[in-house]
Design a protein around this motif. Sequence first.
Motif, PDB file in Angstrom:
ATOM      1  N   ASP A 139       0.697  -1.090   0.202  1.00  0.00           N
ATOM      2  CA  ASP A 139       0.066   0.109   0.479  1.00  0.00           C
ATOM      3  C   ASP A 139       0.732   1.283   0.233  1.00  0.00           C
ATOM      4  O   ASP A 139       0.388   2.468  -0.725  1.00  0.00           O
ATOM      5  CB  ASP A 139      -1.141  -0.473   1.078  1.00  0.00           C
ATOM      6  CG  ASP A 139      -2.326  -1.669   0.908  1.00  0.00           C
ATOM      7  OD1 ASP A 139      -2.772  -0.719   0.280  1.00  0.00           O
ATOM      8  OD2 ASP A 139      -2.038  -1.876   2.239  1.00  0.00           O
ATOM      9  N   PHE A 140       2.620   1.170   0.164  1.00  0.00           N
ATOM     10  CA  PHE A 140       3.274   2.446   0.510  1.00  0.00           C
ATOM     11  C   PHE A 140       4.825   1.831   0.495  1.00  0.00           C
ATOM     12  O   PHE A 140       4.554   0.938   0.848  1.00  0.00           O
ATOM     13  CB  PHE A 140       2.539   3.013   1.433  1.00  0.00           C
ATOM     14  CG  PHE A 140       2.595   2.431   2.867  1.00  0.00           C
ATOM     15  CD1 PHE A 140       3.746   2.059   3.413  1.00  0.00           C
ATOM     16  CD2 PHE A 140       2.204   1.225   3.653  1.00  0.00           C
ATOM     17  CE1 PHE A 140       4.725   1.996   4.186  1.00  0.00           C
ATOM     18  CE2 PHE A 140       2.136   1.364   5.047  1.00  0.00           C
ATOM     19  CZ  PHE A 140       3.396   0.984   5.252  1.00  0.00           C
ATOM     20  N   LEU A 141       5.291   2.869  -0.516  1.00  0.00           N
ATOM     21  CA  LEU A 141       6.625   2.185   0.419  1.00  0.00           C
ATOM     22  C   LEU A 141       7.123   3.957   0.996  1.00  0.00           C
ATOM     23  O   LEU A 141       7.036   4.817   1.208  1.00  0.00           O
ATOM     24  CB  LEU A 141       7.223   3.263  -1.262  1.00  0.00           C
ATOM     25  CG  LEU A 141       6.532   2.309  -2.441  1.00  0.00           C
ATOM     26  CD1 LEU A 141       7.143   2.528  -4.022  1.00  0.00           C
ATOM     27  CD2 LEU A 141       6.948   0.315  -1.856  1.00  0.00           C
ATOM     28  N   VAL A 163       5.209   7.397   0.797  1.00  0.00           N
ATOM     29  CA  VAL A 163       4.294   7.353  -0.878  1.00  0.00           C
ATOM     30  C   VAL A 163       3.425   6.463  -0.439  1.00  0.00           C
ATOM     31  O   VAL A 163       3.485   5.586  -0.897  1.00  0.00           O
ATOM     32  CB  VAL A 163       5.376   6.600  -1.209  1.00  0.00           C
ATOM     33  CG1 VAL A 163       4.933   6.951  -3.121  1.00  0.00           C
ATOM     34  CG2 VAL A 163       6.719   8.055  -2.191  1.00  0.00           C
ATOM     35  N   ILE A 164       2.390   7.015  -0.497  1.00  0.00           N
ATOM     36  CA  ILE A 164       0.867   6.433  -0.459  1.00  0.00           C
ATOM     37  C   ILE A 164       0.439   6.206  -1.947  1.00  0.00           C
ATOM     38  O   ILE A 164       0.634   7.168  -2.905  1.00  0.00           O
ATOM     39  CB  ILE A 164      -0.261   6.908  -0.343  1.00  0.00           C
ATOM     40  CG1 ILE A 164       0.670   7.720   1.732  1.00  0.00           C
ATOM     41  CG2 ILE A 164      -1.392   5.980   0.619  1.00  0.00           C
ATOM     42  CD1 ILE A 164       0.274   6.555   2.600  1.00  0.00           C
ATOM     43  N   LEU A 165       0.558   4.531  -2.568  1.00  0.00           N
ATOM     44  CA  LEU A 165       0.925   3.776  -3.548  1.00  0.00           C
ATOM     45  C   LEU A 165      -1.221   4.133  -4.437  1.00  0.00           C
ATOM     46  O   LEU A 165      -1.485   4.543  -5.454  1.00  0.00           O
ATOM     47  CB  LEU A 165       1.112   2.555  -3.970  1.00  0.00           C
ATOM     48  CG  LEU A 165       2.251   2.226  -3.838  1.00  0.00           C
ATOM     49  CD1 LEU A 165       3.171   1.211  -4.408  1.00  0.00           C
ATOM     50  CD2 LEU A 165       3.080   2.993  -4.824  1.00  0.00           C
ATOM     51  N   ALA A 218       6.885   1.548   8.375  1.00  0.00           N
ATOM     52  CA  ALA A 218       6.786   2.455   7.960  1.00  0.00           C
ATOM     53  C   ALA A 218       7.723   3.222   8.220  1.00  0.00           C
ATOM     54  O   ALA A 218       8.462   4.056   7.519  1.00  0.00           O
ATOM     55  CB  ALA A 218       5.786   3.855   8.353  1.00  0.00           C
ATOM     56  N   THR A 219       8.885   2.634   8.524  1.00  0.00           N
ATOM     57  CA  THR A 219      10.431   2.792   8.421  1.00  0.00           C
ATOM     58  C   THR A 219      11.333   2.756   7.051  1.00  0.00           C
ATOM     59  O   THR A 219      10.895   1.849   5.931  1.00  0.00           O
ATOM     60  CB  THR A 219      11.536   1.790   9.336  1.00  0.00           C
ATOM     61  OG1 THR A 219      11.312   0.819   9.141  1.00  0.00           O
ATOM     62  CG2 THR A 219      10.621   1.790  11.145  1.00  0.00           C
TER      63      THR A 219
END
Length: 349
Positions: free
Chosen positions: A115-117, A125-127, A229-230
Amino acid sequence: MDILALALAGIVSFLLTPLLCRLAPRLGAVDKPNARKIHHTLMPRLGGVAIYAGFLAAYWLGGAHFREYPGLLLAGSFIIVVGIIDDIRSLSPWMKLLGQIVAAAILVAYGVRVDFLTNPFNGLVILGKMAIPVTILWLVGVTNALNLVDGLDGLAAGTSLIAAVTIAVVAWFNGEFVVAFLSLALAAATLGFLPFNFHPARIFMGDSGSMFLGFNLAALATIGLTKSATIISLFIPVIILGLPILDTLFAIIRRFLNHRPIFAPDKGHLHHRLLAQGWSQRQAVGIIYLVDACLGGSAILLSRVATDQGVLILVGLAVIILVGGDKVGIIGRGGLTRAKARHNTLHMF
């Protein structure tokens, strides 16, 4: 119960593999030698069925694990069917790719996605809508990357075993105990198959095995290692599966620099280069196992250190990989020429 399930995975795979050695030739599931392959005789393939059966046995005996990730079983079952058909009938590359995409879409439909990078400069970065194609690309990419390294006896199986154990350790540290169990189940099933696949091999895993292992490793990494989220969390699954991914990436770079089609096969992969330098099959596979173990250890270390320390480790790994890849000859414009020259020189003595 979990220990019994893991033991069962290895036992089922170990007992089923000899039966597949005899059954595969009757079904036409044999690997024929050619100029690019190392073996010189017809070899039965379908070993992936034994790995799948062992994993399935542990999956069901584990009980609660089935209820938590049903999509993993459904998608894995689909891709093993595609692999079996390819081992027997030899599907076209486009048909195999389509099957891999469908399997990935099944998993995504059950909610497994990236869902995010992480962005080292500005948070996340929310995909959003891109989550689905990015996840499918990751699943399909790793599936094919493992397929490409399946060039020596025991190579893909051992690489998968090390990667699965590493995923299990990192997932355990992250509190993802179900993912840790499923990863160990995959490792146990692979371990049961490996004695029959190590040089001199009695059977190959075939595309059924390489696709099943690659897909499930990518899926388990997505489920268990991409929720943090790291900044470093993004790199951990890439490092764990580093050798297949890097070998594929270097192949693309090498072919581009040598003005060859990107998808054209060659003998520039790491295992080819090690053989060209005079190492035996067992020695080459042992060297690659050592690289896999170092990458796995680095991934575990990354999961336990602070972000600034992790960045230093990543930079160090990048330098070592680039220098080592150039020395061995798997990247660069002259890589193929240098390796060929070494091979010819060795045969003069």
